[in-house]
Enzyme design. Structure first.
Site, PDB file in Angstrom:
ATOM      1  N   ASP A   1     -79.078  97.397  55.242  1.00 57.73           N
ATOM      2  CA  ASP A   1     -78.170  96.360  55.752  1.00 57.73           C
ATOM      3  C   ASP A   1     -76.760  96.730  55.300  1.00 57.73           C
ATOM      4  O   ASP A   1     -76.549  97.697  54.575  1.00 57.73           O
ATOM      5  CB  ASP A   1     -78.579  94.980  55.207  1.00 57.73           C
ATOM      6  CG  ASP A   1     -77.772  93.852  55.848  1.00 57.73           C
ATOM      7  OD1 ASP A   1     -77.315  94.021  56.995  1.00 57.73           O
ATOM      8  OD2 ASP A   1     -77.576  92.813  55.194  1.00 57.73           O
ATOM      9  N   SER A   2     -75.802  95.884  55.720  1.00 59.44           N
ATOM     10  CA  SER A   2     -74.415  96.147  55.359  1.00 59.44           C
ATOM     11  C   SER A   2     -74.169  95.979  53.854  1.00 59.44           C
ATOM     12  O   SER A   2     -73.192  96.504  53.344  1.00 59.44           O
ATOM     13  CB  SER A   2     -73.500  95.175  56.104  1.00 59.44           C
ATOM     14  OG  SER A   2     -73.784  93.849  55.685  1.00 59.44           O
TER      15      SER A   2
ATOM     16  N   CYS B   1     -80.691  94.129  59.353  1.00 64.16           N
ATOM     17  CA  CYS B   1     -79.357  93.754  59.813  1.00 64.16           C
ATOM     18  C   CYS B   1     -79.471  93.276  61.263  1.00 64.16           C
ATOM     19  O   CYS B   1     -79.821  94.053  62.155  1.00 64.16           O
ATOM     20  CB  CYS B   1     -78.441  94.983  59.737  1.00 64.16           C
ATOM     21  SG  CYS B   1     -76.796  94.665  60.381  1.00 64.16           S
ATOM     22  N   ASN B   2     -79.206  91.994  61.465  1.00 69.44           N
ATOM     23  CA  ASN B   2     -79.271  91.445  62.822  1.00 69.44           C
ATOM     24  C   ASN B   2     -78.170  92.009  63.703  1.00 69.44           C
ATOM     25  O   ASN B   2     -78.341  92.144  64.919  1.00 69.44           O
ATOM     26  CB  ASN B   2     -79.133  89.921  62.781  1.00 69.44           C
ATOM     27  CG  ASN B   2     -80.353  89.255  62.189  1.00 69.44           C
ATOM     28  OD1 ASN B   2     -81.315  88.991  62.883  1.00 69.44           O
ATOM     29  ND2 ASN B   2     -80.320  89.008  60.889  1.00 69.44           N
ATOM     30  N   THR B   3     -77.039  92.316  63.096  1.00 67.34           N
ATOM     31  CA  THR B   3     -75.888  92.783  63.876  1.00 67.34           C
ATOM     32  C   THR B   3     -76.237  94.098  64.584  1.00 67.34           C
ATOM     33  O   THR B   3     -75.946  94.272  65.777  1.00 67.34           O
ATOM     34  CB  THR B   3     -74.669  92.951  62.949  1.00 67.34           C
ATOM     35  OG1 THR B   3     -74.455  91.716  62.266  1.00 67.34           O
ATOM     36  CG2 THR B   3     -73.427  93.321  63.723  1.00 67.34           C
TER      37      THR B   3
ATOM     38  N   CYS C   1     -78.620  85.970  60.477  1.00 64.05           N
ATOM     39  CA  CYS C   1     -77.971  86.989  59.642  1.00 64.05           C
ATOM     40  C   CYS C   1     -78.675  86.945  58.291  1.00 64.05           C
ATOM     41  O   CYS C   1     -78.932  85.864  57.746  1.00 64.05           O
ATOM     42  CB  CYS C   1     -76.484  86.676  59.475  1.00 64.05           C
ATOM     43  SG  CYS C   1     -75.660  87.724  58.249  1.00 64.05           S
ATOM     44  N   THR C   2     -78.984  88.123  57.770  1.00 62.89           N
ATOM     45  CA  THR C   2     -79.808  88.184  56.556  1.00 62.89           C
ATOM     46  C   THR C   2     -79.060  87.742  55.293  1.00 62.89           C
ATOM     47  O   THR C   2     -79.683  87.549  54.250  1.00 62.89           O
ATOM     48  CB  THR C   2     -80.359  89.608  56.360  1.00 62.89           C
ATOM     49  OG1 THR C   2     -79.253  90.522  56.335  1.00 62.89           O
ATOM     50  CG2 THR C   2     -81.294  89.985  57.492  1.00 62.89           C
ATOM     51  N   HIS C   3     -77.746  87.589  55.382  1.00 65.75           N
ATOM     52  CA  HIS C   3     -77.003  87.069  54.229  1.00 65.75           C
ATOM     53  C   HIS C   3     -77.133  85.550  54.091  1.00 65.75           C
ATOM     54  O   HIS C   3     -76.866  84.997  53.027  1.00 65.75           O
ATOM     55  CB  HIS C   3     -75.502  87.386  54.365  1.00 65.75           C
ATOM     56  CG  HIS C   3     -75.126  88.802  54.046  1.00 65.75           C
ATOM     57  ND1 HIS C   3     -75.354  89.850  54.915  1.00 65.75           N
ATOM     58  CD2 HIS C   3     -74.508  89.345  52.959  1.00 65.75           C
ATOM     59  CE1 HIS C   3     -74.893  90.972  54.372  1.00 65.75           C
ATOM     60  NE2 HIS C   3     -74.377  90.698  53.187  1.00 65.75           N
TER      61      HIS C   3
ATOM     62  N   GLU D   1     -71.372  88.339  49.774  1.00 69.87           N
ATOM     63  CA  GLU D   1     -71.216  89.658  49.138  1.00 69.87           C
ATOM     64  C   GLU D   1     -70.565  89.535  47.765  1.00 69.87           C
ATOM     65  O   GLU D   1     -70.899  90.269  46.845  1.00 69.87           O
ATOM     66  CB  GLU D   1     -70.368  90.590  50.018  1.00 69.87           C
ATOM     67  CG  GLU D   1     -71.135  91.244  51.155  1.00 69.87           C
ATOM     68  CD  GLU D   1     -72.230  92.197  50.677  1.00 69.87           C
ATOM     69  OE1 GLU D   1     -71.975  93.032  49.806  1.00 69.87           O
ATOM     70  OE2 GLU D   1     -73.360  92.083  51.188  1.00 69.87           O
TER      71      GLU D   1
ATOM     72  N   TYR E   1     -70.411  94.083  58.472  1.00 73.19           N
ATOM     73  CA  TYR E   1     -70.645  94.768  59.734  1.00 73.19           C
ATOM     74  C   TYR E   1     -70.320  93.854  60.923  1.00 73.19           C
ATOM     75  O   TYR E   1     -70.096  94.333  62.032  1.00 73.19           O
ATOM     76  CB  TYR E   1     -72.131  95.153  59.861  1.00 73.19           C
ATOM     77  CG  TYR E   1     -72.562  96.452  59.185  1.00 73.19           C
ATOM     78  CD1 TYR E   1     -71.707  97.187  58.369  1.00 73.19           C
ATOM     79  CD2 TYR E   1     -73.853  96.939  59.373  1.00 73.19           C
ATOM     80  CE1 TYR E   1     -72.128  98.365  57.759  1.00 73.19           C
ATOM     81  CE2 TYR E   1     -74.279  98.122  58.775  1.00 73.19           C
ATOM     82  CZ  TYR E   1     -73.409  98.828  57.961  1.00 73.19           C
ATOM     83  OH  TYR E   1     -73.841 100.004  57.380  1.00 73.19           O
ATOM     84  N   GLY E   2     -70.341  92.555  60.663  1.00 73.67           N
ATOM     85  CA  GLY E   2     -70.332  91.563  61.742  1.00 73.67           C
ATOM     86  C   GLY E   2     -69.119  91.537  62.640  1.00 73.67           C
ATOM     87  O   GLY E   2     -69.162  90.953  63.719  1.00 73.67           O
TER      88      GLY E   2
HETATM   89  N1  DGL Z   1     -76.618  90.875  57.177  1.00 75.76           N
HETATM   90  C1  DGL Z   1     -76.287  91.530  58.394  1.00 75.76           C
HETATM   91  C2  DGL Z   1     -76.811  90.801  59.592  1.00 75.76           C
HETATM   92  O1  DGL Z   1     -77.923  90.286  59.507  1.00 75.76           O
HETATM   93  C3  DGL Z   1     -74.846  92.026  58.465  1.00 75.76           C
HETATM   94  C4  DGL Z   1     -73.807  90.995  58.241  1.00 75.76           C
HETATM   95  C5  DGL Z   1     -72.416  91.585  58.109  1.00 75.76           C
HETATM   96  O2  DGL Z   1     -72.230  92.557  57.384  1.00 75.76           O
HETATM   97  O3  DGL Z   1     -71.502  91.040  58.752  1.00 75.76           O
HETATM   98  O4  DGL Z   1     -76.216  90.777  60.628  1.00 75.76           O
END
Ligand code: DGL
Length: 333
Positions: A26-27, A89-91, A201-203, A169, A58-59
């Site tokens: 992931d990011s 990472c969903n993105t 989003c996994t965060h 983060e 990454y978003g």
């Molecule tokens: N956690 C990632 C996701 O699920 C990336 C989020 C990011 O870095 O913006 O999309």
């Protein structure tokens, strides 16, 4: 792209767990919410987790940038001995799954987006679903398309949340800023009568306690990670590629049936070895920050964490292969 502060952070040399392992990335720390559920479901597997903290978030990156970043990490993991890539990472899953799969073929690449779609579909009764995700994921409309394939009449409210990932983060979830950001996002769902909120989003699982304060108690907050682990377990089982025993399933989804509740160790040779359940966490950023923020998503401090210099990964850029260049051209078209 940034130079990622080479030499700013120092950690000891890492050594990877025995091959084959599942490569998860992931990011940054977000994917640890996914890995935690994989460890529950597939405790015998070996894992290498890469958090590309120095390029987070990454978003709001372009598809071309995401292809280079995600493609490089995936190819690095493949080179080191991954038997499959688990996108946490969903993105990337929502924008580039076809390209990353084509780049890595024949190595399996799993998409968390597919798990999120199914987890939301199984959760909702009213078909009124809220979806929160990064701007890139939201703009791709991949969740909406995926859910409507199963529930054509679904009423969906999708909201992009660019403020969340930087806060998570930095580990700043117990702050006024985070509370305000969550309250603002929840205001988009007032009057919509959603019964399910999909965390796209996994965060975002790090913010669940804040969401609970603003949503009606009947709203299910759906973190797809558990379903995702089940989905991958079923696939590895069918491919006879599991590494060790797995505990009983939690999901009774018919798509995932065929997975015995307690599988046998598939290879007698594996049973003799102690090469089970090993893992390592690598971050391209500050490994101390990764531990601190990562604990919010992993449920405990991730260990062992090492820093990997991004230059080590960049060597595997898809742009240095003919196949990768052709795919990159399609993306920028
Ligand atoms: N956690 C990632 C996701 O699920 C990336 C989020 C990011 O870095 O913006 O999309």
């Amino acid at each position: 792209m940034t130079s990622c502060g080479a030499n700013r952070f120092f950690s000891a040399e890492y050594s990877l767990p025995p091959k084959p392992f599942l490569g998860v990335f992931d990011s940054g720390v977000g994917g640890l919410s996914v890995l935690a559920r994989f460890l529950d479901r597939l405790p015998g597997e070996n894992y290498v987790y890469v958090g590309d903290s120095c390029h987070a978030p990454y978003g709001d990156r372009t598809p071309a940038e995401l292809f280079e970043l995600g493609g490089s990490i995936s190819l690095w993991l493949k080179d080191k001995g991954a038997k499959a890539i688990v996108l946490a990472c969903n993105t990337i899953s929502s924008t580039l799954i076809a390209e990353i799969r084509s780049l890595l073929a024949p190595l399996p690449v799993y998409s968390i987006l597919e798990a999120g779609v199914m987890a939301a579909v199984l959760s909702t009764k009213s078909q009124k679903i809220g979806i929160i995700a990064t701007a890139t994921t939201t703009n791709s409309q991949s969740f909406a398309k995926g859910i409507r394939d199963h529930l054509p009449e679904a009423e969906l409210t999708s909201v992009a949340c660019p403020a969340f990932v930087p806060l998570v983060e930095k580990g700043l979830v117990a702050t006024q800023e985070a509370a305000k950001a969550v309250e603002e996002i929840c205001s988009h769902f007032s009057g919509k009568n959603i019964d399910t909120l999909l965390l796209g989003c996994t965060h975002y699982p790090a913010l669940i306690p804040l969401f609970r304060k603003h949503l009606h108690e009947d709203v299910m907050i759906v973190d797809p990670a558990e379903y995702y682990a089940e989905m991958v377990a079923a696939d590895l089982y069918q491919a006879q590629s599991l590494h060790g025993k797995i505990p009983a399933a939690n999901y009774s989804d018919s798509d995932l049936s065929g997975l015995d509740s307690y599988s046998e160790v598939l290879s007698p040779a594996n049973a003799q070895s102690s090469d089970f359940g090993k893992r390592i966490f690598l971050t391209t950023g500050d490994h101390e920050q990764f531990k601190e923020s990562g604990a919010l998503l992993f449920g405990r401090v991730p260990d062992p964490v090492f820093r990997i210099d991004y230059s080590e990964i960049k060597v595997f850029s898809p742009l240095s292969t003919a196949r990768g260049l052709a795919l990159a051209k399609q993306i920028t078209k």
